[in-house]
Design a protein around this motif. Structure first.
Motif, PDB file in Angstrom:
ATOM      1  N   ASP A 189     -35.429  99.434 -19.587  1.00 18.57           N
ATOM      2  CA  ASP A 189     -34.557 100.663 -20.602  1.00 18.57           C
ATOM      3  C   ASP A 189     -33.465 100.280 -20.743  1.00 18.57           C
ATOM      4  O   ASP A 189     -32.653  99.193 -20.929  1.00 18.57           O
ATOM      5  CB  ASP A 189     -34.269 101.732 -19.458  1.00 18.57           C
ATOM      6  N   ALA A 190     -32.708 100.522 -21.723  1.00 25.23           N
ATOM      7  CA  ALA A 190     -31.618 100.834 -22.281  1.00 25.23           C
ATOM      8  C   ALA A 190     -30.887 101.810 -21.551  1.00 25.23           C
ATOM      9  O   ALA A 190     -30.139 102.856 -21.722  1.00 25.23           O
ATOM     10  CB  ALA A 190     -32.168 100.975 -24.009  1.00 25.23           C
ATOM     11  N   LYS A 191     -30.289 101.423 -20.137  1.00 23.47           N
ATOM     12  CA  LYS A 191     -29.188 102.616 -20.070  1.00 23.47           C
ATOM     13  C   LYS A 191     -28.253 101.701 -19.103  1.00 23.47           C
ATOM     14  O   LYS A 191     -28.045 100.964 -18.889  1.00 23.47           O
ATOM     15  CB  LYS A 191     -30.088 103.115 -18.520  1.00 23.47           C
ATOM     16  N   ALA A 192     -26.848 103.125 -19.470  1.00 23.09           N
ATOM     17  CA  ALA A 192     -25.689 101.938 -19.165  1.00 23.09           C
ATOM     18  C   ALA A 192     -25.395 102.884 -18.200  1.00 23.09           C
ATOM     19  O   ALA A 192     -24.761 104.418 -18.136  1.00 23.09           O
ATOM     20  CB  ALA A 192     -25.204 102.233 -19.779  1.00 23.09           C
ATOM     21  N   ALA A 193     -24.081 102.592 -16.396  1.00 22.12           N
ATOM     22  CA  ALA A 193     -24.630 103.746 -15.707  1.00 22.12           C
ATOM     23  C   ALA A 193     -23.271 104.038 -16.540  1.00 22.12           C
ATOM     24  O   ALA A 193     -22.622 104.700 -15.826  1.00 22.12           O
ATOM     25  CB  ALA A 193     -23.696 103.226 -14.418  1.00 22.12           C
ATOM     26  N   GLU A 194     -22.064 103.624 -17.062  1.00 18.32           N
ATOM     27  CA  GLU A 194     -21.289 104.066 -17.696  1.00 18.32           C
ATOM     28  C   GLU A 194     -20.675 103.648 -18.568  1.00 18.32           C
ATOM     29  O   GLU A 194     -21.459 102.577 -19.264  1.00 18.32           O
ATOM     30  CB  GLU A 194     -19.913 103.354 -17.113  1.00 18.32           C
ATOM     31  N   ALA A 195     -20.311 104.591 -19.695  1.00 18.77           N
ATOM     32  CA  ALA A 195     -19.622 104.252 -21.054  1.00 18.77           C
ATOM     33  C   ALA A 195     -18.289 103.038 -21.782  1.00 18.77           C
ATOM     34  O   ALA A 195     -17.206 103.073 -21.463  1.00 18.77           O
ATOM     35  CB  ALA A 195     -19.541 105.256 -21.737  1.00 18.77           C
ATOM     36  N   LYS A 196     -19.318 101.593 -20.391  1.00 18.53           N
ATOM     37  CA  LYS A 196     -18.256 100.656 -20.723  1.00 18.53           C
ATOM     38  C   LYS A 196     -18.294  99.808 -22.072  1.00 18.53           C
ATOM     39  O   LYS A 196     -19.629  99.011 -21.420  1.00 18.53           O
ATOM     40  CB  LYS A 196     -17.582 100.385 -19.391  1.00 18.53           C
ATOM     41  N   THR A 197     -17.766  99.169 -22.480  1.00 18.97           N
ATOM     42  CA  THR A 197     -17.853  98.369 -23.282  1.00 18.97           C
ATOM     43  C   THR A 197     -18.216  97.314 -23.141  1.00 18.97           C
ATOM     44  O   THR A 197     -19.058  95.762 -22.830  1.00 18.97           O
ATOM     45  CB  THR A 197     -17.580  98.564 -24.628  1.00 18.97           C
ATOM     46  N   ASP A 231     -35.579 109.569 -26.438  1.00 21.63           N
ATOM     47  CA  ASP A 231     -33.628 109.933 -26.777  1.00 21.63           C
ATOM     48  C   ASP A 231     -32.940 108.407 -26.073  1.00 21.63           C
ATOM     49  O   ASP A 231     -33.932 107.982 -25.020  1.00 21.63           O
ATOM     50  CB  ASP A 231     -33.605 110.378 -25.304  1.00 21.63           C
ATOM     51  N   VAL A 232     -32.094 108.276 -26.707  1.00 23.20           N
ATOM     52  CA  VAL A 232     -30.791 107.114 -26.581  1.00 23.20           C
ATOM     53  C   VAL A 232     -30.204 107.443 -25.217  1.00 23.20           C
ATOM     54  O   VAL A 232     -29.654 109.133 -25.727  1.00 23.20           O
ATOM     55  CB  VAL A 232     -30.316 106.587 -27.359  1.00 23.20           C
ATOM     56  N   ASP A 233     -29.855 107.129 -24.426  1.00 32.03           N
ATOM     57  CA  ASP A 233     -29.297 107.297 -23.247  1.00 32.03           C
ATOM     58  C   ASP A 233     -27.519 107.383 -23.793  1.00 32.03           C
ATOM     59  O   ASP A 233     -27.418 106.415 -24.110  1.00 32.03           O
ATOM     60  CB  ASP A 233     -29.242 106.547 -22.287  1.00 32.03           C
ATOM     61  N   ALA A 234     -26.906 108.186 -23.244  1.00 32.34           N
ATOM     62  CA  ALA A 234     -25.566 108.477 -24.177  1.00 32.34           C
ATOM     63  C   ALA A 234     -24.602 107.617 -23.646  1.00 32.34           C
ATOM     64  O   ALA A 234     -23.524 107.129 -24.377  1.00 32.34           O
ATOM     65  CB  ALA A 234     -25.498 110.155 -23.677  1.00 32.34           C
TER      66      ALA A 234
END
Length: 205
Positions: A127-135, A157-160
């Motif tokens: 999957d393409a998911k991140a716990a936080e929006a941290k680049t 849907d793309v993970d926000a």
């Protein structure tokens, strides 16, 4: 055809069987080129415009007599050969789009996917998911996968958080599966599909 599945951290996460009719074709460059040309022509603005002789401001008075001057015969100063005159056969506002059969478009996408698979530039992730929006954290994960130029295609849907984290990474794009297209596949070195994207593509074709 069987492909290895990896996690975003670069660890092995099993394997997945994909259709040879989508990922195992012998790539045809001519089909891929036709689809790319159609895409680029369709998105070209076509707003370029120059003034013709009928649109240039100026008098239509005949400025030199017809005979006896020793020079060429002329009508008015708006003719293309004069400075400030109208442009002869200049560009006009128009649509650059042309038709391409739906079957050719679908076949071009299959061949683009097959080309990435054949060259070893296709990666399947869980999957393409991140716990936080941290680049910064995501760049480290991409480094473990060895990705510097990649197109991520997720499910419907793309993970926000993942979308926000990739937004500021150069040469990395993210698309939902319904937005997958030949041009975006080719302009990045590696194509990364999630398991959801693979399932959606096989259902679509």
């Amino acid at each position: 055809m069987e492909l290895e599945v990896k996690s975003l951290g670069g660890n092995a996460a099993g394997s997945i069987t994909v259709s040879d009719e989508i990922f195992g074709l012998e790539p045809r460059v001519d089909l891929i080129q036709r689809v790319v040309r159609w895409q680029l022509a369709k998105r070209q603005a076509g707003t370029h415009k120059t003034l013709g002789r009928s649109e240039v401001n100026g008098t239509t008075k005949k400025f030199v007599r017809q005979k006896g001057s020793g020079g060429a015969r002329h009508g008015n100063r708006k003719a293309p050969q004069f400075r400030g005159g109208g442009k002869a056969f200049g560009p006009v506002v128009r649509e650059h789009a042309h038709d391409l059969p739906k079957k050719v478009r679908a076949l071009g996408l299959k061949h683009a996917l097959s080309a990435k698979a054949a060259s070893g530039n296709l990666v399947v992730v869980e999957d393409a998911k991140a716990a936080e929006a941290k680049t910064k954290a995501l760049i480290a994960q991409l480094g473990s996968l060895g990705l510097t130029s990649a197109l991520f295609v997720d499910g419907s849907d793309v993970d926000a958080n993942f979308g926000l984290a990739t937004r500021n990474i150069p040469l990395v794009d993210v698309l939902p599966v319904q937005g997958i297209n030949v041009y975006d596949i080719l302009r990045r070195d590696t194509l990364v599909l999630t398991k959801a994207a693979v399932a959606a593509l096989e259902e679509r074709f």
